[in-house]
Scaffold this active site. Structure first.
Site, PDB file in Angstrom:
ATOM      1  N   ASP A 219      -0.540   6.362   2.226  1.00 65.04           N
ATOM      2  CA  ASP A 219      -1.277   6.268   0.973  1.00 65.04           C
ATOM      3  C   ASP A 219      -2.036   7.564   0.701  1.00 65.04           C
ATOM      4  OD1 ASP A 219      -3.084   4.948  -1.182  1.00 65.04           O
ATOM      5  OD2 ASP A 219      -1.854   3.275  -0.488  1.00 65.04           O
ATOM      6  N   HIS A 247      -7.820   4.406  -2.866  1.00 68.17           N
ATOM      7  CA  HIS A 247      -6.711   3.444  -2.772  1.00 68.17           C
ATOM      8  C   HIS A 247      -6.325   3.163  -1.323  1.00 68.17           C
ATOM      9  CE1 HIS A 247      -2.527   1.925  -3.414  1.00 68.17           C
ATOM     10  NE2 HIS A 247      -3.031   1.450  -4.535  1.00 68.17           N
ATOM     11  N   ASN A 345       3.816  -2.818 -10.228  1.00 70.05           N
ATOM     12  CA  ASN A 345       2.934  -3.434 -11.228  1.00 70.05           C
ATOM     13  C   ASN A 345       3.432  -3.276 -12.657  1.00 70.05           C
ATOM     14  OD1 ASN A 345       1.227  -3.924  -9.024  1.00 70.05           O
ATOM     15  ND2 ASN A 345       0.107  -2.019  -9.344  1.00 70.05           N
ATOM     16  N   SER A 410      -0.382  -3.499  -4.779  1.00 64.88           N
ATOM     17  CA  SER A 410      -0.914  -2.621  -3.732  1.00 64.88           C
ATOM     18  C   SER A 410      -1.851  -3.365  -2.803  1.00 64.88           C
ATOM     19  CB  SER A 410      -1.680  -1.450  -4.365  1.00 64.88           C
ATOM     20  OG  SER A 410      -0.815  -0.513  -4.937  1.00 64.88           O
TER      21      SER A 410
END
Length: 467
Positions: A219, A247, A345, A410
């Site tokens: 990430d 994130h 998404n 996520s």
């Protein structure tokens, strides 16, 4: 096949020479040493080693394969400057390939130079090509393919995170509080999964770990010093142990936030005797990255001892083959690593996005607290190994000892990654297919199971493993 075709005339020539020599040698001893010499020479040529030492470390540069000196031709600054990933054929002349590169005034570098077990993958054959700004990439690609010196060429696609949906968390449930973490009452994704009975399994030592599993978060990096992560954190790469985005840190907290430490939130990891979380930074501080960078991260995580890789990233792709991604995941599978990725998404079929559409990965959709598909979540009806997990209004860690609620597939992905880490701790030899079957068997139907897959149930999984 290429190796066989290359070996056949060479070996036939070798045997002809032996036959001719044997007719001229009268003594058995002389024939024996001649045959041994030819055989040893053939072995050295085929393995490209001399008593286990690679040619590249013994012979002068003149004799080295061109593939060995590719890095000396590198003028690329980083992945963003490399438009194409090219898989060169393993053997044979590369002069036509290099001529095309020179014609277009392109530069190149070895794409994946640090893979440890190069014999177990063809990713070491890849180069990353950087074209001048005004170059015709389509014409260049056609000329590359026409050389017949490459196996594949694909775009080094840019990857970016979907915008984080920051959501206020107003759900509280103190009646089912099973840990002493002060904000666990705000974690609906913990409270709705029978946490008291779950943690009782471990306090009573009904289950014991056979190893300490390692989850690698690929990430934006992870804040390794976060108060609610550091107790379960172990470093693979020190450069990845910071997060200026948030994130990656949020995902790490969901996967393996320290439970029962009287601080912040909880996860389903009872202690670091079971699972530790780590980080490999593959996205920049703005949440962007490239396919080549992500694949290098996969290789680094695998070679760094990860048992589970969690990838909350991806996007639409024009390449349906995904040869490089699939080879990276095959490499992970060969090392016993389970890879779990976000469905995405975009509120569409996840078969259109990568790496969700790749082979050998478990793909995760997002659910709300009402056990419904989140509006933004992609679907997995056409994928082999799909599953669902909480992904809406998920409270977790962010850098500098902070906490926030985010929504997205996520968030659902590290939830499953944490559970897979527990499963690997109990059964270290478990592969992705076996793990997915257990998740489905013990899972709960959702309002749209055909689109989301079943919702994972941590308690039911642990009871199944206890049998």
């Amino acid at each position: 096949y290429y190796k066989f075709l290359f070996m056949l005339p060479r070996d036939l020539l070798g045997w002809v020479l032996i036959f001719i020599l044997s007719n001229r040698i009268k003594h058995t001893k002389g024939f024996f040493w001649t045959a041994m010499s030819v055989g040893a020479g053939g072995y050295f040529v085929y393995t490209q080693t001399i008593f286990g030492v690679p040619f590249s470390k013994i012979l002068p540069d003149f004799f080295k394969e061109k593939k060995e000196i590719i890095s000396q031709n590198n003028t690329s600054k980083n992945d963003q400057d490399g438009e194409l990933l090219v898989d060169m054929k393993e053997i044979g002349d590369k002069s036509a390939l290099f001529a095309v590169i020179k014609k277009y005034k392109a530069s190149f570098t070895t794409a994946f130079p640090d893979v440890k077990d190069a014999k177990n993958t063809f990713l070491d054959d890849y180069i990353l090509i950087n074209l001048p700004e005004n170059a015709d990439i389509n014409a260049f690609t056609k000329e590359l393919l026409a050389t017949n010196e490459i196996d594949d060429v694909e775009n080094n696609e840019i990857v970016s995170l979907s915008p984080l949906e920051t959501t206020p968390n107003t759900t509280k449930n103190t009646q089912n509080k099973a840990t002493n973490d002060p904000r666990v009452a705000e974690q609906w994704h913990i409270q709705q999964f029978q946490p008291k009975e779950y943690f009782d399994l471990f306090s009573k030592k009904s289950l014991k770990p056979k190893k300490k599993a390692k989850i690698a978060i690929l990430d934006t990096g992870v804040d390794a010093n976060h108060e609610d992560i550091k107790g379960n954190f172990v470093s693979i790469d020190s450069k990845s142990d910071k997060d200026r985005h948030s994130h990656g840190t949020h995902c790490a907290g969901i996967a393996s936030g320290v439970a029962n430490n009287g601080i912040g939130i909880a996860s389903f990891i009872p202690s670091n005797d079971w699972v530790q979380v780590s980080s490999v930074k593959v996205l920049n501080d703005n949440g962007g990255g490239t396919q080549a960078g992500i694949i290098r991260g996969i290789l680094k995580a695998v070679d760094g001892g990860a048992d589970v890789i969690s990838m909350s990233l991806g996007g639409y792709s024009t390449d349906r083959a995904q040869r490089a991604y699939n080879e990276a995941f095959r490499y992970a599978k060969s090392k016993g690593v389970i890879v779990v990725v976000a469905a995405g998404n975009e509120s569409q079929n996840a078969k259109n996005v990568v790496p969700a559409s790749c082979k050998d990965v478990i793909v995760v959709t997002a659910l709300t607290s009402q056990n419904q598909k989140a509006d933004f979540s992609n679907t997995i009806e056409d994928l082999k190994m799909g599953i669902a997990a909480p992904g809406h209004e998920i409270l977790s860690t962010i850098p500098k000892n902070g906490y926030a609620s985010y929504s997205g597939t996520s968030m659902a992905t590290p939830f499953v990654a944490g559970l897979l880490g527990m499963m690997k701790s109990i059964r270290p030899d478990m592969d992705a297919e076996t793990a997915h079957k257990i998740l489905v068997k013990t899972g709960k139907e959702t309002s749209q199971t055909n689109l989301t897959g079943k919702c994972v149930m941590p308690l039911a999984v642990m009871k199944e493993l206890k049998k």
